[in-house]
Design a protein around this motif. Structure first.
Motif, PDB file in Angstrom:
ATOM      1  N   TRP C  34      12.591  95.577 -78.298  1.00 20.14           N
ATOM      2  CA  TRP C  34      12.564  97.003 -78.607  1.00 20.14           C
ATOM      3  C   TRP C  34      12.308  97.220 -80.084  1.00 20.14           C
ATOM      4  O   TRP C  34      11.464  98.028 -80.487  1.00 20.14           O
ATOM      5  CB  TRP C  34      13.878  97.646 -78.166  1.00 20.14           C
ATOM      6  CG  TRP C  34      13.954  99.111 -78.432  1.00 20.14           C
ATOM      7  CD1 TRP C  34      14.871  99.751 -79.204  1.00 20.14           C
ATOM      8  CD2 TRP C  34      13.085 100.123 -77.927  1.00 20.14           C
ATOM      9  NE1 TRP C  34      14.629 101.097 -79.212  1.00 20.14           N
ATOM     10  CE2 TRP C  34      13.538 101.358 -78.439  1.00 20.14           C
ATOM     11  CE3 TRP C  34      11.965 100.114 -77.097  1.00 20.14           C
ATOM     12  CZ2 TRP C  34      12.920 102.565 -78.146  1.00 20.14           C
ATOM     13  CZ3 TRP C  34      11.345 101.316 -76.813  1.00 20.14           C
ATOM     14  CH2 TRP C  34      11.826 102.520 -77.325  1.00 20.14           C
ATOM     15  N   SER C  37       8.800  96.488 -80.881  1.00 21.47           N
ATOM     16  CA  SER C  37       7.846  97.481 -80.382  1.00 21.47           C
ATOM     17  C   SER C  37       7.884  98.769 -81.200  1.00 21.47           C
ATOM     18  O   SER C  37       6.942  99.547 -81.172  1.00 21.47           O
ATOM     19  CB  SER C  37       8.119  97.805 -78.905  1.00 21.47           C
ATOM     20  OG  SER C  37       9.247  98.649 -78.795  1.00 21.47           O
ATOM     21  N   GLN C  38       8.977  99.000 -81.910  1.00 16.42           N
ATOM     22  CA  GLN C  38       9.109 100.260 -82.643  1.00 16.42           C
ATOM     23  C   GLN C  38       8.835 100.137 -84.130  1.00 16.42           C
ATOM     24  O   GLN C  38       8.424 101.105 -84.769  1.00 16.42           O
ATOM     25  CB  GLN C  38      10.524 100.849 -82.453  1.00 16.42           C
ATOM     26  CG  GLN C  38      10.868 101.174 -81.013  1.00 16.42           C
ATOM     27  CD  GLN C  38       9.947 102.221 -80.425  1.00 16.42           C
ATOM     28  OE1 GLN C  38       9.809 103.303 -80.954  1.00 16.42           O
ATOM     29  NE2 GLN C  38       9.270 101.891 -79.319  1.00 16.42           N
ATOM     30  N   ARG C  40       7.443  99.353 -87.858  1.00 17.02           N
ATOM     31  CA  ARG C  40       6.139  99.270 -88.524  1.00 17.02           C
ATOM     32  C   ARG C  40       6.235  98.295 -89.695  1.00 17.02           C
ATOM     33  O   ARG C  40       5.320  98.169 -90.479  1.00 17.02           O
ATOM     34  CB  ARG C  40       5.750 100.647 -89.060  1.00 17.02           C
ATOM     35  CG  ARG C  40       5.588 101.688 -87.994  1.00 17.02           C
ATOM     36  CD  ARG C  40       4.140 102.150 -87.927  1.00 17.02           C
ATOM     37  NE  ARG C  40       3.889 102.801 -86.663  1.00 17.02           N
ATOM     38  CZ  ARG C  40       3.773 104.123 -86.512  1.00 17.02           C
ATOM     39  NH1 ARG C  40       3.848 104.908 -87.543  1.00 17.02           N
ATOM     40  NH2 ARG C  40       3.547 104.643 -85.318  1.00 17.02           N
ATOM     41  N   LYS C  44       7.324  92.370 -88.827  1.00 15.83           N
ATOM     42  CA  LYS C  44       7.112  92.330 -87.392  1.00 15.83           C
ATOM     43  C   LYS C  44       6.236  91.133 -86.981  1.00 15.83           C
ATOM     44  O   LYS C  44       6.568  90.390 -86.058  1.00 15.83           O
ATOM     45  CB  LYS C  44       6.421  93.629 -86.967  1.00 15.83           C
ATOM     46  CG  LYS C  44       6.018  93.669 -85.530  1.00 15.83           C
ATOM     47  CD  LYS C  44       5.307  94.980 -85.233  1.00 15.83           C
ATOM     48  CE  LYS C  44       4.737  94.949 -83.841  1.00 15.83           C
ATOM     49  NZ  LYS C  44       4.285  96.266 -83.408  1.00 15.83           N
ATOM     50  N   THR C  48       7.506  88.024 -84.723  1.00 16.19           N
ATOM     51  CA  THR C  48       6.873  87.760 -83.433  1.00 16.19           C
ATOM     52  C   THR C  48       6.466  86.294 -83.332  1.00 16.19           C
ATOM     53  O   THR C  48       6.683  85.633 -82.316  1.00 16.19           O
ATOM     54  CB  THR C  48       5.605  88.623 -83.274  1.00 16.19           C
ATOM     55  OG1 THR C  48       5.925  89.966 -83.588  1.00 16.19           O
ATOM     56  CG2 THR C  48       5.071  88.546 -81.866  1.00 16.19           C
ATOM     57  N   TYR C 112       8.326  92.999 -74.839  1.00 16.98           N
ATOM     58  CA  TYR C 112       7.677  93.639 -75.975  1.00 16.98           C
ATOM     59  C   TYR C 112       6.429  94.392 -75.529  1.00 16.98           C
ATOM     60  O   TYR C 112       6.213  95.549 -75.885  1.00 16.98           O
ATOM     61  CB  TYR C 112       7.332  92.583 -77.031  1.00 16.98           C
ATOM     62  CG  TYR C 112       6.371  93.085 -78.065  1.00 16.98           C
ATOM     63  CD1 TYR C 112       6.774  94.013 -79.011  1.00 16.98           C
ATOM     64  CD2 TYR C 112       5.048  92.658 -78.087  1.00 16.98           C
ATOM     65  CE1 TYR C 112       5.891  94.496 -79.957  1.00 16.98           C
ATOM     66  CE2 TYR C 112       4.156  93.127 -79.017  1.00 16.98           C
ATOM     67  CZ  TYR C 112       4.583  94.047 -79.952  1.00 16.98           C
ATOM     68  OH  TYR C 112       3.698  94.529 -80.878  1.00 16.98           O
ATOM     69  N   ASN C 113       5.630  93.739 -74.712  1.00 17.23           N
ATOM     70  CA  ASN C 113       4.408  94.391 -74.257  1.00 17.23           C
ATOM     71  C   ASN C 113       4.709  95.626 -73.431  1.00 17.23           C
ATOM     72  O   ASN C 113       4.087  96.670 -73.599  1.00 17.23           O
ATOM     73  CB  ASN C 113       3.570  93.418 -73.428  1.00 17.23           C
ATOM     74  CG  ASN C 113       2.842  92.432 -74.313  1.00 17.23           C
ATOM     75  OD1 ASN C 113       2.836  92.579 -75.531  1.00 17.23           O
ATOM     76  ND2 ASN C 113       2.241  91.435 -73.716  1.00 17.23           N
ATOM     77  N   SER C 116       5.932  98.418 -75.675  1.00 20.85           N
ATOM     78  CA  SER C 116       4.885  99.017 -76.500  1.00 20.85           C
ATOM     79  C   SER C 116       4.074  99.993 -75.675  1.00 20.85           C
ATOM     80  O   SER C 116       3.579 100.995 -76.181  1.00 20.85           O
ATOM     81  CB  SER C 116       3.945  97.936 -77.042  1.00 20.85           C
ATOM     82  OG  SER C 116       4.660  97.020 -77.805  1.00 20.85           O
TER      83      SER C 116
ATOM     84  N   THR E 147      -3.274  93.621 -76.870  1.00 19.47           N
ATOM     85  CA  THR E 147      -1.962  93.035 -77.135  1.00 19.47           C
ATOM     86  C   THR E 147      -1.606  92.019 -76.063  1.00 19.47           C
ATOM     87  O   THR E 147      -1.064  90.957 -76.360  1.00 19.47           O
ATOM     88  CB  THR E 147      -0.876  94.126 -77.156  1.00 19.47           C
ATOM     89  OG1 THR E 147      -1.385  95.262 -77.823  1.00 19.47           O
ATOM     90  CG2 THR E 147       0.361  93.627 -77.849  1.00 19.47           C
ATOM     91  N   SER E 224      -4.527  99.569 -83.688  1.00 21.06           N
ATOM     92  CA  SER E 224      -3.868  99.196 -82.444  1.00 21.06           C
ATOM     93  C   SER E 224      -3.385 100.458 -81.754  1.00 21.06           C
ATOM     94  O   SER E 224      -2.543 101.186 -82.248  1.00 21.06           O
ATOM     95  CB  SER E 224      -2.693  98.272 -82.753  1.00 21.06           C
ATOM     96  OG  SER E 224      -1.678  98.468 -81.817  1.00 21.06           O
ATOM     97  N   GLN E 228      -0.598 103.881 -75.963  1.00 23.45           N
ATOM     98  CA  GLN E 228      -0.298 105.250 -76.385  1.00 23.45           C
ATOM     99  C   GLN E 228      -1.395 106.167 -75.894  1.00 23.45           C
ATOM    100  O   GLN E 228      -2.323 106.489 -76.612  1.00 23.45           O
ATOM    101  CB  GLN E 228      -0.268 105.312 -77.908  1.00 23.45           C
ATOM    102  CG  GLN E 228       0.945 104.636 -78.485  1.00 23.45           C
ATOM    103  CD  GLN E 228       1.716 105.580 -79.368  1.00 23.45           C
ATOM    104  OE1 GLN E 228       1.398 106.749 -79.460  1.00 23.45           O
ATOM    105  NE2 GLN E 228       2.763 105.106 -79.989  1.00 23.45           N
TER     106      GLN E 228
END
Ligand SMILES: Nc1ncnc2c1ncn2[C@@H]1O[C@H](COP(=O)(O)OP(=O)(O)OP(=O)(O)O)[C@@H](O)[C@H]1O
Ligand SMILES: Nc1ncnc2c1ncn2[C@@H]1O[C@H](COP(=O)(O)OP(=O)(O)OP(=O)(O)O)[C@@H](O)[C@H]1O
Ligand code: MOO
Ligand SMILES: [Mg+2]
Ligand SMILES: [Mg+2]
Lengths: 353, 233, 232, 353, 232
Positions: C34, C37-38, C40, C44, C48, C112-113, C116, E147, E224, E228
């Motif tokens: 989470w 995915s959030q 910026r 990150k 990952t 994660y995917n 997102s 992704t 990316s 969304q």
């Protein structure tokens, strides 16, 4: 009274910047009006707390929702938001979407769920999932959901754009009553001047991110009425003086004149707002007695504008200032000139409040 | 409290039989962990709860002793492995094929990791076949993998442990028990870990290993006993 | 061919381990995925990658390093001893820690995917409907990520069942305590008890097939809508 | 001529079923009209090949797009589809979305990309991604994209609902010209009667999945005009007979009468369709010469309907059949009765074509 | 400590194997995941589970079975021999086959999830814009699943680099041909050459970190937007 005080300067991605420093009234419906891309949605998102803005101020009903860096989280703001796209939860049925709101409703007296569902005509759709609903059906569920949270401000972003006329005519008065009776302010984004003039008590006109005009609808009515120069209209504040159930008419007093309009169940003393389209006003030298036109008001020509498709005549009438749009041929025929005394004729059926 | 043994994989079968006899006789519970010897050394360095370590070689018990994990005087050879050249195809004459290097792949255990592997290399050196065959070697991480290479036919022949062939009918062509003079004895040593040196169960088990029944089991599984080898020499 | 008691013990232990590890993995990975995915933040990317990094080392080697870390001289070992937990290697909980570390990427990545893909809108809607961050997470993110959680659980469970390199190293292959089916099958193969190995493998396959299929059907049975945000 | 022949019976999820067996004209604009949830979107999806339907028939310009089980894949159907939601590709910028279409355009003469971009006012947005666009901006890009594929049918699902009036007024005539000049048929879903009557040559009215009426707009005009019983209107087919540049008016011949309306650049002989709102028609016993109302047409009362909010009068006028909506008071005042001869007054400025 | 030539050879071979395997995995998994994401058939569930099933067996055991299958008496071996390819075990391509089988689920699953999340609408739009099925796939599905592809490639690559159970079994540890870094590190640990093992492990970690981070940044750098679908 949930007055909304705003002061923000919000740049969005380089080319657009929304600058609003303003106070919006704490009751009734405020229309937010402006061209596509003028910042209407962005403004609503800021108020809901979904669009962060550094250093902005937002005070709602005396409570600071944002002041500089201190910012109330969106879920602590008592707003109901109808998004421009319906945005139902895809994993919940229509009923699930409604329950999501009603389970979390803000305390206080709230309209009955059953009534809302009936009004919006979604009773038979409750078990469907969003992807099984038509565009208009989704939008209606979204409106119901926003009402069910029992908010102290309603933010509505073109909520009726996807609906047919008949449906609009059912929902509009309901929203009006809601705003009046529950006394919650409503910010209502629309492109439709008729929706706007019908619903809004006050108006905020945005243009390229700036406030072009703001105020009571009668104050801005000239600007609003001319906002589409080819379809001007005037707004007359009036008060119901008599009700004639037999004729299904009410008589309202506007300025010095009495005007007839269709009875939509208005009580005596009710304040109404008449929208008079310039194209619905005809002029005559004498007062005709043998026509179906009920409203014949003495007036004086104030000014005459020539437009590409005719003449726009500004009148001082006994009912208040009025625009009349007539053809050049009629103007010549009537030898129209400034200061001329004549009669303005308005079909009562063309009047809407 | 059970007795914990760490046993090199190749000795799994005889040890299982030995433990069964021991448990029946003494009622003492024994838990056997199987694995690669190198792994056991790493584990013992980091607190593994073993009492006796039965290695596949001599180097590792010695290393443990030197590192201070082994009890002194407990390092002892418990079995001696025998090397065999074998083919899964009963019609293959393994000696002839080895001499002519007329095969696709020759399996042997990784000489760095398994004593059976270094023994196999010695045999090839003795026979002067290293250069001729080296490009055809395939190495198993341990003697079990090496056996599987041969058994599945992927390698036509390979150096395996004689103990792996016990109970499987063979003929004189596809099995050659390598003469012990062609490679240094594959002595498998055990060591008692220092912290367990005083455990009565350890002593009981080591005593039991000296008895006839377990010794018989060991030889039946294709291993030699140190004393017998000495006698043979 | 019936199982011997050792096999039975190993099966039981494996199921216990896989269940515990899958549960822990989901609990750890959910906030991690989470956050990934959030955020910026620039970290990150590195985070990952770091999550996936253990994969590039052979499991036995990971096990070896975990053994060093958790052993009496390793920092984790010193900590667990000080905390009164004792040493982790060669215990069931040691296996749990090892398996969790090694299977982490397979659980974090699908979560994660999926997270997102939820996008901002449903969360914004929930916020205007008075749902706080936790509530948003449980009432919106979780249900919309159902497929992602299913994948994560399947991969995590299956990988824990099958993994044996790490487990062999830090478990020590002790019967009843750290001897898992994977290790047991491995032992059977190494000891050339092929029929025993075949039998145990087949059982594991059939059993896992049934468990995973049930898990799958259970999740798919409820209206599956995740991802399809709108139809006209 | 790309005539569209349809025959489908499509059940959707139990409670809804769309049954249409019909022929749609192969040129001009066909309005698809109906309440929310009546099946408009489903019909468009079927034509585009996105909604499968067993055993249906669809023949477009003589080419079978579906006949029973044989079904032409969607990408082989030369359609341009503006979805009800803008549905831009999220991974492409506005420009990328447009290029996606123009790269794959069907062969044949096509409108200039530059012109389309300019008309839709999206030139400055080309580098933005869909999530950086406002609702109306997205919709405009989607319209441009559908035009750029240079299709032989255009399917438009409420394309202008998200746009402001001014923008609509710019785009509508363009779509009209497009349909007329490139001669591609356009199926146009809308809730707006004014859009419909302005644009559509022919109309298909859906109600709960069934065709309620279909045909040339003048044929269905009575039904259409009464589709919202509170806001009836009439449609008069007419032809331009004179142009008066000085007065900015044109004179059109409708039935036996001549009517004046604003000059929007129409040439003599052009066929037009006048939409006359019932509320814009007033009645008088004598013909008044001194008023600004240019169009005064002799008429006879055909029928009188009482409605909740007034009287709906059906007239036989020299300009053709007309609805007039007047108050009960006026009706009594004029002693209105069937067969009565009187004058219908229509402000020219209230006329739209 | 510099590497010996054997280590260098192993590193080179590992990179080659991981690249080839990742490529093949992506090529195989893409249509498979796509089919899974689109089908409504009942066999979708079983197939999904079967793809993940090899995971529940220990890698060495998988390797063992592959050895039997691909050996001269196994069905695959008979086929490859008849096809003139010869036998696969102990060859580079044998390793490729083994690694592909074992890492398949880690590549299929993220792709499947990403593809499911695309939803029907973008494909419908593309169809009305004259894009045929292939074109739709390449111009819409692929970019929207970026992704997912990244995750798939990272997991597939990392897992191939680190995996050694399968590779140990069917590789035969032949220098320049089947001796991979993972095996090499494993050997160092088993042979108690710890410093050598540490050195090689650290190199692999750092190297993989750099490679994966580069891969990651490269993909993330381009706008990316996947998932969304709309903002108001
Ligand atoms: N993330 C963003 N980056 C850059 N520009 C943006 C972004 N979001 C919105 N904009 C721009 O900001 C302007 C205002 O957008 P907004 O959505 O508030 O318009 P609107 O008044 O609601 O328009 P509409 O009536 O079309 O919905 C638009 O020109 C839009 O392109
Ligand atoms: N997948 C589905 N399952 C069940 N019912 C569906 C499904 N899709 C659409 N419907 C129903 O079919 C009817 C017609 O839908 P459609 O989208 O064609 O309506 P529409 O005329 O376009 O309405 P709107 O003007 O609101 O967009 C609606 O009542 C809708 O609820
Ligand atoms: O006995 Mo070993 O150490 O598995 O080759
Ligand atoms: Mg907007
Ligand atoms: Mg629709």
């Amino acid at each position: 009274m949930t007055k909304i005080e705003l002061d923000l300067d919000l740049p969005l991605g380089g080319s657009f910047r929304l600058v609003v420093a303003s106070q919006l009234p704490g009751r009734g419906i405020t229309g937010i009006f402006g061209h596509s891309g003028s910042g209407k949605t962005t403004l609503l998102r800021f108020i809901a707390g979904l669009q962060p803005c550094k250093g902005a101020t937002l005070i709602v009903g005396g409570q600071p929702w944002q002041s500089g860096k201190q910012c109330l989280a969106p879920h602590k703001r008592s707003v109901g938001y109808v998004f421009q796209e319906a945005s139902l939860f895809p994993h919940l049925s229509a009923k699930g979407n409604l329950d999501y709101a009603s389970k979390r409703a803000w305390p206080g007296s709230s309209p009955l769920k059953r009534d809302i569902i009936e009004l919006l005509g979604i009773g038979s759709l409750l078990n469907r999932y969003p992807h099984q609903l038509s565009g208009g059906e989704r939008q209606r569920v979204a409106i119901a959901r926003a009402l069910l949270i029992n908010p102290s401000i309603l933010l509505m972003d073109e909520p009726l754009a996807a609906l047919d006329e008949a449906r609009k005519q059912e929902i509009l008065p309901y929203l009006q009553t809601l705003a009046a009776h529950i006394a919650i302010p409503m910010l209502y984004v629309t492109h439709s001047v008729s929706e706007l003039s019908r619903l809004a008590d006050s108006v905020l006109i945005l243009d390229k991110g700036r406030v072009k005009a703001q105020g009571d609808i009668t104050q801005v009515s000239e600007m609003l009425g001319l906002s589409d120069p080819l379809h001007p209209f005037s707004i007359l504040p009036a008060q119901v003086s008599e009700v004639h159930p037999h004729w299904k008419l009410v008589c309202v007093k506007s300025h010095k004149a009495s005007l007839w309009l269709p009875d939509t169940g208005l009580a005596v003393k009710t304040k109404v707002r008449l929208i008079v389209q310039a194209k619905d006003v005809s002029l005559s030298i004498s007062a005709h007695q043998d026509s179906s036109i009920l409203n014949i008001v003495p007036a004086r020509v104030d000014d005459i504008h020539s437009q590409t498709d005719g003449m726009l005549v500004k009148l001082h009438s006994e009912a208040g200032p009025l625009w009349a749009k007539i053809s050049l041929r009629s103007a010549e025929h009537l030898q129209l000139h400034s200061g001329q005394a004549l009669y303005a004729q308005i079909k009562s059926m063309a009047l809407s409040q | 409290e059970p007795l914990n043994l760490a046993v090199a994989s190749n000795f799994a079968a005889p040890m299982q039989a030995i433990i069964k006899g021991f448990e029946e006789k003494t009622g003492q519970q024994v838990r056997m962990s199987l694995g690669a010897s190198g792994k056991f050394v790493a584990q013992i360095h980091h607190g593994a709860p073993f009492d006796i370590f039965f290695s596949a070689d001599q180097a590792k018990p010695l290393a443990l002793l030197e590192a201070g994990y082994g009890a002194s005087d407990t390092v002892k050879t418990y079995a001696i492995g025998s090397l065999a050249l074998w083919s899964a195809n009963p019609d293959t004459d393994v000696r002839q094929q080895l001499q002519q290097a007329s095969f696709r792949k020759l399996a042997l255990a990784n000489p760095k990791l398994a004593p059976y592997g270094s023994a196999a290399v010695s045999v090839l050196q003795q026979l002067n076949l290293v250069d001729a065959t080296q490009s055809k070697w395939v190495q198993g991480e341990n003697i079990a993998q090496t056996f599987q290479f041969v058994q599945s036919g992927n390698a036509e022949l390979g150096f395996v442990a004689l103990s792996q062939l016990i109970g499987k009918a063979q003929n004189a062509r596809n099995l050659w028990i390598i003469p012990t003079n062609l490679y240094p004895a594959i002595r498998q040593d055990r060591v008692v870990l220092k912290k367990s040196a005083q455990k009565p169960a350890v002593k009981a088990f080591l005593d039991y290993l000296q008895q006839a029944q377990p010794r018989q089991i060991i030889t039946k599984h294709g291993y030699a006993l140190p004393e017998e080898v000495k006698n043979a020499l | 061919m019936p199982f011997n008691p050792e096999d039975m013990g190993a099966i039981w232990l494996t199921l216990k381990l896989a269940s515990v590890v899958t549960l822990i993995l989901l609990i750890i990975s959910t906030p991690l995925a989470w956050w990934l995915s959030q955020t910026r933040s620039w970290i990150k990317g590195p985070i990952t990658v770091i999550v996936a990094l253990p994969l590039v080392l052979p499991p036995t080697v990971i096990g070896f390093y975990l053994l060093m870390l958790m052993g009496p001289n390793g920092p984790v070992g010193q900590f667990t001893q000080a905390a009164g937990i004792g040493l982790l290697p060669f215990t069931f909980w040691g296996l749990v820690v090892g398996s969790v570390c090694y299977s982490l990427p397979f659980v974090v990545q699908p979560l994660y995917n999926a997270m997102s893909a939820v996008g901002a809108r449903p969360l914004e809607v929930a916020a205007t409907l008075r749902a706080g961050p936790w509530e948003r997470f449980f009432t919106v993110v979780l249900p919309l990520c159902k497929t992602g959680f299913l994948t994560a659980a399947v991969l995590g469970f299956a990988h824990t069942v099958g993994e044996f390199g790490v487990v062999l190293m830090i478990g020590g292959n002790i019967p009843q305590e750290t001897r898992l089916v994977s290790v047991q099958i491995y032992d059977h193969v190494e000891a050339l008890n092929y029929s025993q190995a075949h039998w145990l493998s087949a059982t594991m396959l059939v059993f896992s097939f049934v468990v995973l299929l049930a898990l799958y059907s259970l999740t798919a049975a409820k209206k599956s809508v995740g991802g399809q945000h709108d139809k006209d």
